[in-house]
Design a protein around this motif. Structure first.
Motif, PDB file in Angstrom:
ATOM      1  N   GLY A  97       0.782  -1.231   0.000  1.00 41.22           N
ATOM      2  CA  GLY A  97       0.000   0.000   0.000  1.00 41.22           C
ATOM      3  C   GLY A  97       0.812   1.279   0.000  1.00 41.22           C
ATOM      4  O   GLY A  97       0.250   2.354   0.024  1.00 41.22           O
ATOM      5  N   GLU A  98       2.123   1.141  -0.019  1.00 41.71           N
ATOM      6  CA  GLU A  98       2.947   2.355  -0.032  1.00 41.71           C
ATOM      7  C   GLU A  98       3.107   2.899  -1.449  1.00 41.71           C
ATOM      8  O   GLU A  98       3.106   2.148  -2.414  1.00 41.71           O
ATOM      9  N   ILE A  99       3.257   4.199  -1.530  1.00 41.50           N
ATOM     10  CA  ILE A  99       3.652   4.776  -2.812  1.00 41.50           C
ATOM     11  C   ILE A  99       5.078   5.270  -2.653  1.00 41.50           C
ATOM     12  O   ILE A  99       5.365   6.145  -1.842  1.00 41.50           O
ATOM     13  N   VAL A 100       5.962   4.640  -3.401  1.00 39.87           N
ATOM     14  CA  VAL A 100       7.377   4.906  -3.218  1.00 39.87           C
ATOM     15  C   VAL A 100       7.944   5.546  -4.476  1.00 39.87           C
ATOM     16  O   VAL A 100       7.617   5.138  -5.587  1.00 39.87           O
ATOM     17  N   ALA A 105      -0.624  -1.093 -17.978  1.00 38.95           N
ATOM     18  CA  ALA A 105      -0.043  -1.517 -16.695  1.00 38.95           C
ATOM     19  C   ALA A 105      -1.126  -1.796 -15.664  1.00 38.95           C
ATOM     20  O   ALA A 105      -1.024  -2.727 -14.884  1.00 38.95           O
ATOM     21  N   ILE A 106      -2.191  -0.962 -15.654  1.00 37.91           N
ATOM     22  CA  ILE A 106      -3.161  -1.112 -14.561  1.00 37.91           C
ATOM     23  C   ILE A 106      -4.284  -2.084 -14.891  1.00 37.91           C
ATOM     24  O   ILE A 106      -5.066  -2.420 -14.022  1.00 37.91           O
ATOM     25  N   VAL A 107      -4.363  -2.539 -16.130  1.00 40.69           N
ATOM     26  CA  VAL A 107      -5.463  -3.429 -16.483  1.00 40.69           C
ATOM     27  C   VAL A 107      -5.386  -4.712 -15.650  1.00 40.69           C
ATOM     28  O   VAL A 107      -4.317  -5.274 -15.441  1.00 40.69           O
ATOM     29  N   GLY A 108      -6.533  -5.115 -15.114  1.00 43.96           N
ATOM     30  CA  GLY A 108      -6.571  -6.322 -14.298  1.00 43.96           C
ATOM     31  C   GLY A 108      -6.206  -6.082 -12.852  1.00 43.96           C
ATOM     32  O   GLY A 108      -6.035  -7.020 -12.095  1.00 43.96           O
ATOM     33  N   ASP A 109      -6.072  -4.812 -12.457  1.00 41.13           N
ATOM     34  CA  ASP A 109      -5.799  -4.448 -11.065  1.00 41.13           C
ATOM     35  C   ASP A 109      -4.677  -5.235 -10.409  1.00 41.13           C
ATOM     36  O   ASP A 109      -4.886  -5.926  -9.411  1.00 41.13           O
ATOM     37  N   PRO A 110      -3.464  -5.169 -10.929  1.00 38.95           N
ATOM     38  CA  PRO A 110      -2.363  -5.863 -10.255  1.00 38.95           C
ATOM     39  C   PRO A 110      -2.076  -5.201  -8.898  1.00 38.95           C
ATOM     40  O   PRO A 110      -2.332  -4.015  -8.728  1.00 38.95           O
ATOM     41  N   ARG A 141      -3.620   4.539  -4.121  1.00 38.83           N
ATOM     42  CA  ARG A 141      -3.030   4.402  -2.803  1.00 38.83           C
ATOM     43  C   ARG A 141      -3.652   3.305  -1.957  1.00 38.83           C
ATOM     44  O   ARG A 141      -2.963   2.562  -1.293  1.00 38.83           O
ATOM     45  N   LYS A 142      -4.978   3.206  -2.029  1.00 36.87           N
ATOM     46  CA  LYS A 142      -5.635   2.287  -1.093  1.00 36.87           C
ATOM     47  C   LYS A 142      -5.328   0.823  -1.386  1.00 36.87           C
ATOM     48  O   LYS A 142      -5.043   0.048  -0.500  1.00 36.87           O
ATOM     49  N   ASN A 143      -5.413   0.467  -2.660  1.00 43.14           N
ATOM     50  CA  ASN A 143      -5.371  -0.970  -2.972  1.00 43.14           C
ATOM     51  C   ASN A 143      -4.079  -1.438  -3.626  1.00 43.14           C
ATOM     52  O   ASN A 143      -3.924  -2.609  -3.894  1.00 43.14           O
ATOM     53  N   HIS A 144      -3.188  -0.530  -3.942  1.00 45.74           N
ATOM     54  CA  HIS A 144      -2.002  -0.954  -4.675  1.00 45.74           C
ATOM     55  C   HIS A 144      -0.724  -0.474  -3.990  1.00 45.74           C
ATOM     56  O   HIS A 144      -0.724   0.542  -3.303  1.00 45.74           O
TER      57      HIS A 144
END
Lengths: 380, 226
Positions: A27-30, A146-151, A179-182
């Motif tokens: 859940g971090e954004i780095v 990149a985001i398709v399929g919610d990796p 932020r919440k789910n990735h």
């Protein structure tokens, strides 16, 4: 969780990345921060399994990238540098192909593609060929792929390069919404971007991790003195005498004289105490009109420059020397180990000899004893 | 594998490459067809394919040279190689997409058989043996072309390498008879005589498998060199 442990990547004798270690929690954004060629993309490519580290291991949510690449790759959405696309496909076809490559079940594919296209704002161009799109849109298509399929993990290599300011803001908002789910890793050399989006910054320079911290902490650490920037209207040239009234002032630097006869100054203070109130009242007493007064704090930019420039510069020769010394040490270690082993063997041999001797003597003794017994028996 | 096959096949048809390949082959084939009939008065379907093999030697790179070179140059290889798809499925997908184009080309050549059948009496069995052999030859060629493409990011280099090796395999056995088992074209000639022997089939199949495997190995090893 992503754990990077002592990872190096070597090309010939050149280290692209050298012994880096860090962990990224769920859940971090780095943000990866670094100059061009610092090793940001190389590190990202190693996490995605595109290139193999020369040394060290990378573990993504419990799976080793080297041993279970499929498990790792299933969890990662990657937007490579330079937004590579298949130019003979339309936007929709491209995103569908990416969903297909990610082994998304047929049923979910359509909705996933639709969602990704909506999130990146590509509805209007979804039936256009990707080669006919502007750069900003290409970037978004790459992002959609990149985001398709919610990796669970998103790795974005310079996601906002080449976008216009409005698009940059949109993409930033989009990234923030993950932020919440990735878990998001993004690289950038735009510092303001990193300080806005990221909760954690990893500064990489010349293939090494130099700092891992929150943007705020980095800024704080590198702030030394309080600096005030002032623009004043000062007809009687009295501003510089203010030093006598305020004891905390260390130095007053004249910067420039503007067209409207106002002057700009930089005032440095000794302590961290805020002198703005004092400055205001004293200036009023002296008849100096303050047009503008601003407290200067160190930005992430300063932090970055400071951290990067404070590092010792290693020349290639020095690196070679270091390596040579390391090799020598290893050799020495090996030799001492061998010696020890030899001595140990010698000792063991000696002990065994002694034991054998003792055993022989015992045997002899027992034989003699039995002989004697026999003799005694014979005598009887 | 199917996802990649589908996309690659579509790419062949969306970009002109698929059409160029089929068109070029049929054009040259037609010229040979005309020449053999009007100049040599030969009404022979399998004889045409000896020329067909010559054409194939030169135009196989049209199909194969972009397979991996283009992906590497455009950076799209990052997309496939960071997807959960295995390298094997990527390679096989691309291989079979090219094979499919080849199959379409061969299906088109059936019209020459129809023309010959209308005017004469060509043997169907020999024609089938020829077509089968020609397909095996094409698979072998494609596998090598694909391998060459995996070695470089420059399509021209891949193309020249492919044609160069094919020509060497074609002519070297004439100078060094010891090399004749490696001449794919000579092996193919047997099929045009209506002879289907296990030995020839195995040669083609092993050649194909060898270079498909080598392509997979090259791509896997590149991970640590890149």
């Amino acid at each position: 969780m992503i754990e990077v442990k002592n990872v190096s990547k070597k090309y010939g004798k050149f280290y692209a990345v050298r012994d880096i270690s860090f962990t990224i929690k769920d859940g971090e954004i780095v943000g990866f921060l670094g100059r061009n060629g610092a090793g940001k993309s190389t590190t990202m490519n190693m996490i995605t399994g595109f290139i193999e580290p020369t040394e060290g291991s990378i573990i993504v949510n419990g799976y080793d990238v080297d041993r279970k690449p499929k498990k790792v790759k299933e969890q990662i959405g990657y937007m490579p540098e330079g937004t590579p696309l298949y130019y003979d496909l339309t936007v929709k076809e491209f995103v569908t192909y990416m969903a297909d490559l990610k082994l998304l079940p047929r049923k979910e594919r359509k909705t996933a593609v639709k969602k990704a296209i909506e999130e990146t704002g590509l509805e209007k161009v979804q039936n256009k060929l990707t080669k006919n799109l502007s750069r900003g849109y290409k970037q978004r298509v790459s992002m959609a792929g990149a985001i398709v399929g919610d990796p669970k993990i998103l790795i974005l290599d310079e996601p906002t390069v080449g976008l216009d300011p409005k698009q940059v803001i949109e993409i930033r908002e989009l990234i923030k919404s993950f932020r919440k789910n990735h878990t998001v890793i993004l690289s950038s050399h735009i510092l303001s971007e990193v300080s806005q989006i990221c909760e954690k910054v990893i500064i990489i320079d010349k293939g090494e991790v130099v700092a891992v911290d929150t943007p705020n902490n980095l800024e704080k650490e590198t702030t030394e003195n309080n600096v005030l920037r002032l623009t004043v209207e000062d007809e009687n040239d009295k501003f510089e005498t203010i030093k006598e009234y305020i004891s905390n002032i260390k130095e007053i630097k004249f910067v420039t004289k503007n067209d409207d006869k106002s002057k700009e100054y930089i005032v440095e203070t000794n302590s961290n105490e805020d002198i703005r109130k004092e400055m205001f009242s004293k200036c009023a007493e002296l008849g100096v009109v303050i047009l503008e007064m601003k407290k200067d704090t160190a930005s992430l930019e300063d932090a970055f420059i400071k951290i990067v420039e404070d590092r010792p510069e290693y020349s290639e020769k020095e690196i070679e020397k270091q390596e040579y010394e390391k090799e020598l040490e290893d050799l020495r270690k090996e030799i001492t180990e061998k010696k020890e082993a030899k001595e140990f063997k010698k000792q063991a041999k000696k002990e065994e000899k002694a034991r054998k001797k003792a055993a022989k003597e015992e045997q002899k003794a027992s034989k003699e004893a039995s002989k004697e017994e026999n003799q005694e028996g014979g005598d009887k | 594998m199917l996802a990649i096959l589908k996309k690659e096949f579509k790419s062949y048809l969306l970009s002109p490459i698929g059409y160029i390949f089929v068109g070029l082959f049929l054009l040259m084939f037609s010229i040979f067809f005309m020449v053999t009939i009007f100049n040599y008065s030969v009404l022979n379907f399998e004889y045409l394919f000896i020329n067909g093999a010559t054409i194939l030697t030169f135009i196989t790179p049209v199909l194969t040279m972009r397979m991996f070179s283009e992906e590497r140059r455009n950076g799209t290889e990052q997309l496939i190689l960071t997807s959960p798809r295995s390298i094997t499925s990527v390679v096989l997908g691309k291989f079979f997409a090219a094979a499919l184009i080849m199959l379409i080309t061969e299906a088109c050549t059936l019209m020459y058989f129809a023309i010959l059948k209308y005017f004469g009496d060509p043997s169907l069995m020999v024609a089938l043996s020829t077509l089968g052999g020609f397909f095996l030859l094409a698979l072998a060629y494609i596998s090598f072309g694909m391998f060459a493409s995996s070695l470089t990011e420059n399509q021209i280099v891949a193309c020249v390498l492919t044609i160069g090796v094919f020509i060497a395999m074609w002519f070297l056995p004439n100078m060094l008879p010891a090399l004749s088992p490696f001449s794919l074209i000579n092996i193919f000639d047997k099929f045009t005589q209506g002879i289907i022997s296990i030995k020839e089939i195995i040669t083609f199949v092993t050649f194909t498998i060898l270079f498909v495997l080598l392509t997979i190995i090259v791509l896997q090893r590149r991970k640590s060199v890149k």
